[in-house]
Motif scaffolding. Sequence first.
Motif, short mmCIF file in Angstrom:
data_model
loop_
_atom_site.label_atom_id
_atom_site.label_comp_id
_atom_site.label_asym_id
_atom_site.label_seq_id
_atom_site.Cartn_x
_atom_site.Cartn_y
_atom_site.Cartn_z
N SER A 38 16.15 9.67 -20.49
CA SER A 38 15.79 8.31 -21.51
C SER A 38 16.30 7.09 -20.50
O SER A 38 15.71 6.25 -20.33
CB SER A 38 16.79 8.26 -22.68
OG SER A 38 16.47 7.23 -23.38
N ALA A 39 17.46 7.30 -19.79
CA ALA A 39 18.12 6.31 -19.17
C ALA A 39 17.34 5.80 -17.99
O ALA A 39 16.99 4.90 -17.65
CB ALA A 39 19.39 6.62 -18.65
N LEU A 40 16.94 6.99 -17.31
CA LEU A 40 15.94 6.75 -16.02
C LEU A 40 14.57 6.20 -16.65
O LEU A 40 13.92 5.50 -15.78
CB LEU A 40 15.64 8.11 -15.38
CG LEU A 40 17.06 8.57 -14.58
CD1 LEU A 40 16.87 10.02 -13.91
CD2 LEU A 40 17.69 7.78 -13.99
N ALA A 41 13.99 6.42 -17.49
CA ALA A 41 12.80 6.05 -17.83
C ALA A 41 12.80 4.50 -18.24
O ALA A 41 11.94 3.84 -18.24
CB ALA A 41 12.21 6.80 -19.39
N ALA A 42 14.10 3.96 -18.93
CA ALA A 42 14.13 2.72 -19.09
C ALA A 42 14.41 1.77 -17.80
O ALA A 42 13.89 0.90 -17.89
CB ALA A 42 15.73 2.58 -19.89
#
Length: 267
Positions: A38-42
Amino acid sequence: MPTPYRSYVAVGDSFTEGMCDDLLPDGHYRGWADRVASALAAERSGAPDVEADVDAGFRYANLAVRGKLIGQIHDEQLAAATAMGAELVTLAGGLNDVLRPGCDIDAVERLLGRCAAELRATGATVVLFTSTDPTRRLAGSARLLPAILRMKAFVQELGRQDGFVVVDLFSAPCFDDRRLWAEDRLHLSPEGHRRVAEGVLEALGRPAAFDWRAPLPAAAPAGRGERLREDARWLGTHVGPWIGRRLTGRSSGDGRPAKRPELLPYR
């Protein structure tokens, strides 16, 4: 800020599957790997080439399945993981082997090293983990420490090679706190998963959102009666069934598919 990753594959057992974290709408556990994704997608959503290239968004697969031994991880997950050609891979495995009496630690290290080498050969950044120290929170776990220390040294040696990153959970005393563990005392609680995710992101050079190693606020100690009731419930609910599976040669992951078997856009 480091260059955003375009793809991530998680490989391993229940630790990486996300056991005992919050449940997602589809019935799967969330887990630290999903939190990292989720953090990397953001990050990726703000990359300058996303608008110009339909393939520039972030993709994620999680091949981990609970109960898997390191040999099963190699045989059942590595071919798919390497074929995906992801830029980032997390690899955690071997602890299920160590938990079993008569573990061949030489074979575990050999297979873990083979997994790491095959994943790194694709050009991916490979994230590895040291285990937490169970002796600081689990009575009777001292027999595991020699093997865990050997695995720790082995993983740290791998981490000195180019392209590898190590998240050192062993040296983080916050994991001595039972509040970071689920009722079964083997899998992380939601707070434990949150902290591991932050540890991975920090190891990848992301700025820290919080100190994942910091202890939780002090809590009132449980009384003796409460501790005895908790221990009895743990033995009956979790230890007994675990022993039963070992005696019958079964695993909690038998017949269970991976929750994200394909490298698909993460939303």
